[in-house]
Design a protein around this motif. Structure first.
Motif, PDB file in Angstrom:
ATOM      1  N   HIS A 237       0.775  -1.224   0.102  1.00 37.78           N
ATOM      2  CA  HIS A 237       0.123   0.067  -0.167  1.00 37.78           C
ATOM      3  C   HIS A 237       1.135   1.190   0.043  1.00 37.78           C
ATOM      4  CE1 HIS A 237      -3.411   2.696   1.290  1.00 37.78           C
ATOM      5  NE2 HIS A 237      -4.230   1.788   0.695  1.00 37.78           N
ATOM      6  N   PRO A 238       0.602   2.501  -0.616  1.00 38.30           N
ATOM      7  CA  PRO A 238       1.318   3.402  -0.807  1.00 38.30           C
ATOM      8  C   PRO A 238       1.418   4.352   0.575  1.00 38.30           C
ATOM      9  CG  PRO A 238      -0.636   3.746  -2.177  1.00 38.30           C
ATOM     10  CD  PRO A 238      -0.692   2.312  -1.619  1.00 38.30           C
ATOM     11  N   VAL A 239       0.607   3.801   1.599  1.00 37.48           N
ATOM     12  CA  VAL A 239       0.789   4.744   2.621  1.00 37.48           C
ATOM     13  C   VAL A 239       1.998   4.392   3.384  1.00 37.48           C
ATOM     14  CG1 VAL A 239      -0.507   5.094   4.678  1.00 37.48           C
ATOM     15  CG2 VAL A 239      -1.729   4.985   2.791  1.00 37.48           C
ATOM     16  N   VAL A 240       2.534   3.162   3.315  1.00 36.07           N
ATOM     17  CA  VAL A 240       3.686   2.844   4.201  1.00 36.07           C
ATOM     18  C   VAL A 240       4.936   3.649   3.591  1.00 36.07           C
ATOM     19  CG1 VAL A 240       5.128   1.096   4.775  1.00 36.07           C
ATOM     20  CG2 VAL A 240       2.805   0.588   4.531  1.00 36.07           C
ATOM     21  N   PRO A 241       5.262   3.581   2.259  1.00 34.66           N
ATOM     22  CA  PRO A 241       6.240   4.513   2.032  1.00 34.66           C
ATOM     23  C   PRO A 241       6.039   6.075   2.289  1.00 34.66           C
ATOM     24  CG  PRO A 241       5.726   3.243   0.194  1.00 34.66           C
ATOM     25  CD  PRO A 241       4.715   3.047   1.210  1.00 34.66           C
ATOM     26  N   TYR A 242       4.920   6.554   2.463  1.00 34.61           N
ATOM     27  CA  TYR A 242       4.666   7.820   2.667  1.00 34.61           C
ATOM     28  C   TYR A 242       4.902   8.133   4.089  1.00 34.61           C
ATOM     29  CZ  TYR A 242       2.430   8.872  -1.997  1.00 34.61           C
ATOM     30  OH  TYR A 242       2.249   9.262  -3.200  1.00 34.61           O
ATOM     31  N   LEU A 243       4.464   7.435   4.809  1.00 40.31           N
ATOM     32  CA  LEU A 243       4.698   7.401   6.437  1.00 40.31           C
ATOM     33  C   LEU A 243       6.354   7.186   6.601  1.00 40.31           C
ATOM     34  CD1 LEU A 243       1.974   5.274   8.151  1.00 40.31           C
ATOM     35  CD2 LEU A 243       2.216   7.968   8.034  1.00 40.31           C
ATOM     36  N   LEU A 244       7.045   6.390   6.094  1.00 40.71           N
ATOM     37  CA  LEU A 244       8.474   6.057   6.151  1.00 40.71           C
ATOM     38  C   LEU A 244       9.055   7.437   5.863  1.00 40.71           C
ATOM     39  CD1 LEU A 244      10.761   4.374   6.939  1.00 40.71           C
ATOM     40  CD2 LEU A 244      10.814   3.643   4.595  1.00 40.71           C
TER      41      LEU A 244
ATOM     42  N   THR B 163       7.642   6.858  -4.833  1.00 40.77           N
ATOM     43  CA  THR B 163       6.320   6.302  -4.625  1.00 40.77           C
ATOM     44  C   THR B 163       4.990   7.234  -5.350  1.00 40.77           C
ATOM     45  OG1 THR B 163       7.121   6.029  -2.205  1.00 40.77           O
ATOM     46  CG2 THR B 163       4.843   5.690  -2.603  1.00 40.77           C
ATOM     47  N   ALA B 164       5.140   8.453  -5.460  1.00 43.95           N
ATOM     48  CA  ALA B 164       3.954   8.986  -6.209  1.00 43.95           C
ATOM     49  C   ALA B 164       3.997   8.602  -7.599  1.00 43.95           C
ATOM     50  CB  ALA B 164       4.316  10.717  -5.934  1.00 43.95           C
ATOM     51  N   ASP B 165       5.178   8.366  -7.993  1.00 45.27           N
ATOM     52  CA  ASP B 165       5.379   8.017  -9.465  1.00 45.27           C
ATOM     53  C   ASP B 165       4.941   6.714  -9.955  1.00 45.27           C
ATOM     54  OD1 ASP B 165       6.425   8.093 -12.132  1.00 45.27           O
ATOM     55  OD2 ASP B 165       8.304   7.188 -11.721  1.00 45.27           O
ATOM     56  N   VAL B 166       5.146   5.827  -8.801  1.00 41.80           N
ATOM     57  CA  VAL B 166       4.496   4.397  -9.133  1.00 41.80           C
ATOM     58  C   VAL B 166       3.103   4.166  -8.569  1.00 41.80           C
ATOM     59  CG1 VAL B 166       4.846   2.015  -8.016  1.00 41.80           C
ATOM     60  CG2 VAL B 166       6.963   3.416  -8.583  1.00 41.80           C
ATOM     61  N   SER B 167       2.672   5.094  -7.835  1.00 41.53           N
ATOM     62  CA  SER B 167       1.319   4.882  -7.410  1.00 41.53           C
ATOM     63  C   SER B 167       0.130   5.677  -8.206  1.00 41.53           C
ATOM     64  CB  SER B 167       1.189   5.421  -5.644  1.00 41.53           C
ATOM     65  OG  SER B 167       1.116   6.648  -5.904  1.00 41.53           O
ATOM     66  N   THR B 168       0.757   6.556  -8.872  1.00 43.27           N
ATOM     67  CA  THR B 168      -0.397   7.088  -9.708  1.00 43.27           C
ATOM     68  C   THR B 168      -0.401   6.489 -11.044  1.00 43.27           C
ATOM     69  OG1 THR B 168       1.464   8.666 -10.878  1.00 43.27           O
ATOM     70  CG2 THR B 168       0.029   9.315  -8.923  1.00 43.27           C
ATOM     71  N   VAL B 169      -1.620   6.574 -11.604  1.00 40.92           N
ATOM     72  CA  VAL B 169      -1.993   5.529 -12.748  1.00 40.92           C
ATOM     73  C   VAL B 169      -2.485   6.771 -14.072  1.00 40.92           C
ATOM     74  CG1 VAL B 169      -3.645   3.878 -13.603  1.00 40.92           C
ATOM     75  CG2 VAL B 169      -2.789   3.693 -11.447  1.00 40.92           C
TER      76      VAL B 169
ATOM     77  N   GLY C  36       8.452  10.978 -11.842  1.00 44.42           N
ATOM     78  CA  GLY C  36       8.907  11.084 -10.479  1.00 44.42           C
ATOM     79  C   GLY C  36      10.430  10.500 -10.295  1.00 44.42           C
ATOM     80  N   SER C  37      10.526   9.462 -11.052  1.00 45.55           N
ATOM     81  CA  SER C  37      11.906   9.018 -11.155  1.00 45.55           C
ATOM     82  C   SER C  37      12.911   9.786 -11.631  1.00 45.55           C
ATOM     83  CB  SER C  37      11.760   7.670 -11.942  1.00 45.55           C
ATOM     84  OG  SER C  37      11.020   6.701 -11.472  1.00 45.55           O
ATOM     85  N   VAL C  38      12.799  10.769 -12.819  1.00 44.65           N
ATOM     86  CA  VAL C  38      13.596  11.526 -13.203  1.00 44.65           C
ATOM     87  C   VAL C  38      13.789  12.607 -12.214  1.00 44.65           C
ATOM     88  CG1 VAL C  38      13.828  13.167 -15.076  1.00 44.65           C
ATOM     89  CG2 VAL C  38      12.726  11.109 -15.517  1.00 44.65           C
ATOM     90  N   PHE C  39      12.819  13.222 -11.692  1.00 43.43           N
ATOM     91  CA  PHE C  39      13.089  14.297 -10.582  1.00 43.43           C
ATOM     92  C   PHE C  39      13.929  13.422  -9.421  1.00 43.43           C
ATOM     93  CE2 PHE C  39       8.914  16.324 -12.072  1.00 43.43           C
ATOM     94  CZ  PHE C  39       9.713  17.353 -12.739  1.00 43.43           C
TER      95      PHE C  39
ATOM     96  N   LEU D 204      16.770  14.916   1.740  1.00 43.35           N
ATOM     97  CA  LEU D 204      16.758  14.649   0.494  1.00 43.35           C
ATOM     98  C   LEU D 204      16.159  13.437   0.311  1.00 43.35           C
ATOM     99  CD1 LEU D 204      19.741  16.597  -0.552  1.00 43.35           C
ATOM    100  CD2 LEU D 204      17.446  17.392  -1.098  1.00 43.35           C
ATOM    101  N   ASN D 205      16.730  12.267   0.949  1.00 46.62           N
ATOM    102  CA  ASN D 205      16.541  10.965   0.785  1.00 46.62           C
ATOM    103  C   ASN D 205      14.691  10.796   1.084  1.00 46.62           C
ATOM    104  OD1 ASN D 205      18.712   9.837  -0.039  1.00 46.62           O
ATOM    105  ND2 ASN D 205      19.224   9.462   2.058  1.00 46.62           N
ATOM    106  N   ALA D 206      14.184  11.650   1.933  1.00 47.62           N
ATOM    107  CA  ALA D 206      12.702  11.388   2.381  1.00 47.62           C
ATOM    108  C   ALA D 206      11.879  11.863   1.056  1.00 47.62           C
ATOM    109  CB  ALA D 206      12.357  12.188   3.358  1.00 47.62           C
ATOM    110  N   VAL D 207      12.539  13.057   0.266  1.00 39.39           N
ATOM    111  CA  VAL D 207      11.953  13.674  -0.787  1.00 39.39           C
ATOM    112  C   VAL D 207      11.993  12.674  -1.942  1.00 39.39           C
ATOM    113  CG1 VAL D 207      12.170  15.546  -2.593  1.00 39.39           C
ATOM    114  CG2 VAL D 207      12.306  16.022  -0.240  1.00 39.39           C
ATOM    115  N   ASN D 208      13.252  11.968  -2.012  1.00 43.50           N
ATOM    116  CA  ASN D 208      13.064  10.938  -3.054  1.00 43.50           C
ATOM    117  C   ASN D 208      12.223   9.902  -2.859  1.00 43.50           C
ATOM    118  OD1 ASN D 208      15.315  11.983  -4.800  1.00 43.50           O
ATOM    119  ND2 ASN D 208      16.790  10.983  -3.640  1.00 43.50           N
TER     120      ASN D 208
END
Length: 116
Positions: A2-9, A47-53, A59-62, A38-42
């Motif tokens: 679930h994408p909530v876990v990486p967001y919380l991390l 996560t946003a790149d993978v979870s959006t359809v 997101g990976s480029v950024f 910076l790692n948190a922003v990455n």
């Protein structure tokens, strides 16, 4: 997963990094705290790149740009910290603007008091 876990991390990592930036007085530890930010922003970008359809993958480029920025920041930051240590004999943030002889005299007292 679930994408909530990486967001919380990422939020936890960002909180630890922000705490480190606000509390630490050693420039090396301050640089490490900025790297945590910076790692948190990455993590959020990927996560946003993978979870959006249906959205183009950017997101990976950024995240790659943030990694390049972090590498440049470490290189320049460590060079500045080493030069400051050669001049002042301390890397404490409190003694950056003090004259060189006053910073060298106060450095052992400031470094002994920091136990973090």
């Amino acid at each position: 997963m679930h994408p909530v876990v990486p967001y919380l991390l990422a939020a936890v990592l960002f909180g630890i990094g922000l705490y480190g930036v606000l509390v630490r007085r050693n420039l090396i530890l301050l640089l490490m705290a900025v790297e945590l930010l910076l790692n948190a922003v990455n993590l959020i970008l990927v996560t946003a790149d993978v979870s959006t359809v249906g959205v183009p993958r950017s997101g990976s480029v950024f995240a790659l740009f943030v990694i390049v920025l972090a590498a440049a920041e470490v290189g320049v930051g460590l060079a500045l910290i080493l030069q400051l240590y050669r001049l002042r004999q301390t890397v404490a943030v409190d003694h950056v603007d003090a004259p060189a002889d006053a910073a060298a005299a106060a450095a052992p007292a400031a470094d002994a008091g920091e136990s973090r």
